[in-house]
Design a protein around this motif. Structure first.
Motif, PDB file in Angstrom:
ATOM      1  N   MET A 178      38.348 -21.329  20.188  1.00 51.62           N
ATOM      2  CA  MET A 178      37.879 -20.674  18.986  1.00 51.62           C
ATOM      3  C   MET A 178      36.956 -19.518  19.372  1.00 51.62           C
ATOM      4  O   MET A 178      36.144 -19.640  20.281  1.00 51.62           O
ATOM      5  N   SER A 179      37.054 -18.428  18.663  1.00 52.57           N
ATOM      6  CA  SER A 179      36.232 -17.248  18.932  1.00 52.57           C
ATOM      7  C   SER A 179      34.779 -17.491  18.555  1.00 52.57           C
ATOM      8  O   SER A 179      34.481 -18.226  17.615  1.00 52.57           O
ATOM      9  N   LYS A 180      33.902 -16.853  19.280  1.00 50.78           N
ATOM     10  CA  LYS A 180      32.487 -16.923  18.957  1.00 50.78           C
ATOM     11  C   LYS A 180      32.193 -15.925  17.827  1.00 50.78           C
ATOM     12  O   LYS A 180      32.910 -14.951  17.639  1.00 50.78           O
ATOM     13  N   LEU A 181      31.127 -16.208  17.092  1.00 47.97           N
ATOM     14  CA  LEU A 181      30.726 -15.362  15.972  1.00 47.97           C
ATOM     15  C   LEU A 181      29.254 -15.006  16.148  1.00 47.97           C
ATOM     16  O   LEU A 181      28.429 -15.872  16.431  1.00 47.97           O
ATOM     17  N   TYR A 182      28.943 -13.732  15.989  1.00 50.36           N
ATOM     18  CA  TYR A 182      27.598 -13.218  16.220  1.00 50.36           C
ATOM     19  C   TYR A 182      27.018 -12.579  14.965  1.00 50.36           C
ATOM     20  O   TYR A 182      27.736 -11.995  14.163  1.00 50.36           O
ATOM     21  N   TYR A 183      25.722 -12.657  14.866  1.00 51.21           N
ATOM     22  CA  TYR A 183      24.951 -11.973  13.836  1.00 51.21           C
ATOM     23  C   TYR A 183      24.586 -10.610  14.421  1.00 51.21           C
ATOM     24  O   TYR A 183      24.058 -10.543  15.530  1.00 51.21           O
ATOM     25  N   MET A 184      24.866  -9.532  13.704  1.00 49.02           N
ATOM     26  CA  MET A 184      24.520  -8.204  14.203  1.00 49.02           C
ATOM     27  C   MET A 184      23.267  -7.707  13.491  1.00 49.02           C
ATOM     28  O   MET A 184      23.300  -7.407  12.294  1.00 49.02           O
ATOM     29  N   ALA A 185      22.171  -7.654  14.212  1.00 47.63           N
ATOM     30  CA  ALA A 185      20.898  -7.155  13.676  1.00 47.63           C
ATOM     31  C   ALA A 185      20.877  -5.639  13.793  1.00 47.63           C
ATOM     32  O   ALA A 185      21.200  -5.087  14.852  1.00 47.63           O
ATOM     33  N   SER A 186      20.487  -4.985  12.706  1.00 45.81           N
ATOM     34  CA  SER A 186      20.394  -3.521  12.745  1.00 45.81           C
ATOM     35  C   SER A 186      19.293  -3.063  11.796  1.00 45.81           C
ATOM     36  O   SER A 186      18.950  -3.753  10.838  1.00 45.81           O
ATOM     37  N   VAL A 187      18.748  -1.900  12.084  1.00 45.90           N
ATOM     38  CA  VAL A 187      17.661  -1.333  11.294  1.00 45.90           C
ATOM     39  C   VAL A 187      18.171  -0.968   9.893  1.00 45.90           C
ATOM     40  O   VAL A 187      19.347  -0.617   9.719  1.00 45.90           O
ATOM     41  N   TYR A 188      17.278  -1.071   8.906  1.00 44.64           N
ATOM     42  CA  TYR A 188      17.691  -0.744   7.540  1.00 44.64           C
ATOM     43  C   TYR A 188      16.638   0.131   6.850  1.00 44.64           C
ATOM     44  O   TYR A 188      16.786   1.339   6.824  1.00 44.64           O
ATOM     45  N   SER A 189      15.595  -0.467   6.349  1.00 39.35           N
ATOM     46  CA  SER A 189      14.656   0.269   5.489  1.00 39.35           C
ATOM     47  C   SER A 189      13.886   1.370   6.216  1.00 39.35           C
ATOM     48  O   SER A 189      13.432   2.316   5.573  1.00 39.35           O
ATOM     49  N   ILE A 190      13.764   1.271   7.530  1.00 43.81           N
ATOM     50  CA  ILE A 190      13.029   2.322   8.266  1.00 43.81           C
ATOM     51  C   ILE A 190      13.972   3.222   9.068  1.00 43.81           C
ATOM     52  O   ILE A 190      13.530   3.948   9.955  1.00 43.81           O
ATOM     53  N   HIS A 191      15.257   3.170   8.738  1.00 41.12           N
ATOM     54  CA  HIS A 191      16.196   4.076   9.411  1.00 41.12           C
ATOM     55  C   HIS A 191      15.746   5.502   9.122  1.00 41.12           C
ATOM     56  O   HIS A 191      15.454   5.850   7.978  1.00 41.12           O
ATOM     57  N   PRO A 192      15.664   6.362  10.145  1.00 39.97           N
ATOM     58  CA  PRO A 192      15.123   7.712   9.941  1.00 39.97           C
ATOM     59  C   PRO A 192      15.913   8.580   8.969  1.00 39.97           C
ATOM     60  O   PRO A 192      15.366   9.544   8.425  1.00 39.97           O
ATOM     61  N   ARG A 193      17.168   8.242   8.706  1.00 40.74           N
ATOM     62  CA  ARG A 193      17.970   9.034   7.771  1.00 40.74           C
ATOM     63  C   ARG A 193      18.255   8.273   6.472  1.00 40.74           C
ATOM     64  O   ARG A 193      19.118   8.665   5.714  1.00 40.74           O
ATOM     65  N   GLY A 194      17.533   7.190   6.234  1.00 39.78           N
ATOM     66  CA  GLY A 194      17.615   6.463   4.971  1.00 39.78           C
ATOM     67  C   GLY A 194      18.553   5.265   5.007  1.00 39.78           C
ATOM     68  O   GLY A 194      19.331   5.071   5.948  1.00 39.78           O
ATOM     69  N   VAL A 195      18.492   4.472   3.935  1.00 40.25           N
ATOM     70  CA  VAL A 195      19.249   3.226   3.896  1.00 40.25           C
ATOM     71  C   VAL A 195      20.759   3.445   3.776  1.00 40.25           C
ATOM     72  O   VAL A 195      21.538   2.628   4.271  1.00 40.25           O
ATOM     73  N   GLU A 196      21.176   4.526   3.146  1.00 41.97           N
ATOM     74  CA  GLU A 196      22.620   4.783   3.063  1.00 41.97           C
ATOM     75  C   GLU A 196      23.208   5.024   4.452  1.00 41.97           C
ATOM     76  O   GLU A 196      24.289   4.529   4.775  1.00 41.97           O
ATOM     77  N   GLU A 197      22.483   5.775   5.263  1.00 40.84           N
ATOM     78  CA  GLU A 197      22.939   6.026   6.635  1.00 40.84           C
ATOM     79  C   GLU A 197      22.857   4.746   7.470  1.00 40.84           C
ATOM     80  O   GLU A 197      23.727   4.479   8.296  1.00 40.84           O
ATOM     81  N   ALA A 198      21.819   3.935   7.231  1.00 44.74           N
ATOM     82  CA  ALA A 198      21.697   2.651   7.932  1.00 44.74           C
ATOM     83  C   ALA A 198      22.899   1.765   7.611  1.00 44.74           C
ATOM     84  O   ALA A 198      23.472   1.129   8.496  1.00 44.74           O
ATOM     85  N   TYR A 199      23.278   1.729   6.343  1.00 40.17           N
ATOM     86  CA  TYR A 199      24.443   0.946   5.906  1.00 40.17           C
ATOM     87  C   TYR A 199      25.719   1.460   6.579  1.00 40.17           C
ATOM     88  O   TYR A 199      26.496   0.686   7.140  1.00 40.17           O
ATOM     89  N   LYS A 200      25.907   2.777   6.556  1.00 36.24           N
ATOM     90  CA  LYS A 200      27.100   3.381   7.155  1.00 36.24           C
ATOM     91  C   LYS A 200      27.173   3.064   8.653  1.00 36.24           C
ATOM     92  O   LYS A 200      28.223   2.652   9.165  1.00 36.24           O
ATOM     93  N   GLU A 201      26.073   3.237   9.364  1.00 37.64           N
ATOM     94  CA  GLU A 201      26.063   2.971  10.806  1.00 37.64           C
ATOM     95  C   GLU A 201      26.286   1.493  11.109  1.00 37.64           C
ATOM     96  O   GLU A 201      26.978   1.151  12.070  1.00 37.64           O
ATOM     97  N   ALA A 202      25.696   0.606  10.281  1.00 35.72           N
ATOM     98  CA  ALA A 202      25.917  -0.837  10.482  1.00 35.72           C
ATOM     99  C   ALA A 202      27.396  -1.165  10.326  1.00 35.72           C
ATOM    100  O   ALA A 202      27.966  -1.922  11.121  1.00 35.72           O
ATOM    101  N   CYS A 203      28.037  -0.596   9.310  1.00 38.25           N
ATOM    102  CA  CYS A 203      29.469  -0.827   9.109  1.00 38.25           C
ATOM    103  C   CYS A 203      30.285  -0.288  10.283  1.00 38.25           C
ATOM    104  O   CYS A 203      31.202  -0.961  10.774  1.00 38.25           O
ATOM    105  N   GLU A 204      29.947   0.908  10.745  1.00 34.13           N
ATOM    106  CA  GLU A 204      30.665   1.512  11.875  1.00 34.13           C
ATOM    107  C   GLU A 204      30.536   0.651  13.133  1.00 34.13           C
ATOM    108  O   GLU A 204      31.524   0.425  13.843  1.00 34.13           O
ATOM    109  N   GLN A 205      29.326   0.171  13.409  1.00 38.98           N
ATOM    110  CA  GLN A 205      29.112  -0.614  14.625  1.00 38.98           C
ATOM    111  C   GLN A 205      29.755  -1.993  14.521  1.00 38.98           C
ATOM    112  O   GLN A 205      30.303  -2.504  15.501  1.00 38.98           O
ATOM    113  N   ALA A 206      29.709  -2.595  13.341  1.00 42.46           N
ATOM    114  CA  ALA A 206      30.384  -3.886  13.147  1.00 42.46           C
ATOM    115  C   ALA A 206      31.887  -3.717  13.333  1.00 42.46           C
ATOM    116  O   ALA A 206      32.538  -4.536  13.990  1.00 42.46           O
ATOM    117  N   ALA A 207      32.451  -2.642  12.791  1.00 44.37           N
ATOM    118  CA  ALA A 207      33.886  -2.373  12.952  1.00 44.37           C
ATOM    119  C   ALA A 207      34.218  -2.112  14.418  1.00 44.37           C
ATOM    120  O   ALA A 207      35.255  -2.574  14.921  1.00 44.37           O
TER     121      ALA A 207
END
Length: 124
Positions: free
Chosen positions: A1-30
């Protein structure tokens, strides 16, 4: 069975705002998924939900409890070193939570497969 990981990433203090934090989190998870590393990203999951809940019931403390509950079900966490990650209170608390429970912690540079995760995944 594959392992499953929690991906921690910056959000509220992202230097370009939470929308960019969300976009980057999605990109890195993908990116991780495309490289055979299965992750749950609380930012990718919860960002869209926040517009549909009572803000008084969806605050920081509630989110940390939710995050800890998810971490308890993971094989480890991957800290994505996005801009300003080292100043994130949430990531710091997640790292401490994992350290206190001997949950494996891995670090990734965005866009790079964390080699130690690949080794951990292939271990018996």
């Amino acid at each position: 069975m594959s392992k499953l990981y929690y991906m921690a990433s910056v959000y509220s203090i992202h230097p370009r705002g939470v929308e960019e934090a969300y976009k980057e989190a999605c990109e890195q998870a993908a990116f991780l998924e495309a490289n055979g590393i299965h992750v749950i990203s609380p930012i990718a999951h919860s960002h869209g939900i926040t517009g549909y809940v009572d803000p008084s019931s969806y605050g920081y403390d509630m989110m940390m409890k939710w995050d800890y509950n998810i971490i308890d079900h993971m094989d480890g966490i991957i800290v994505c070193k996005m801009d300003n990650w080292e100043n994130s209170k949430g990531i710091g608390l997640e790292i401490k939570y994992c350290t206190d429970r001997s949950i494996p912690i891995f670090y990734m540079t965005p866009g790079e497969v964390p080699i130690d995760v690949k080794v951990f995944q292939n271990a018996a």
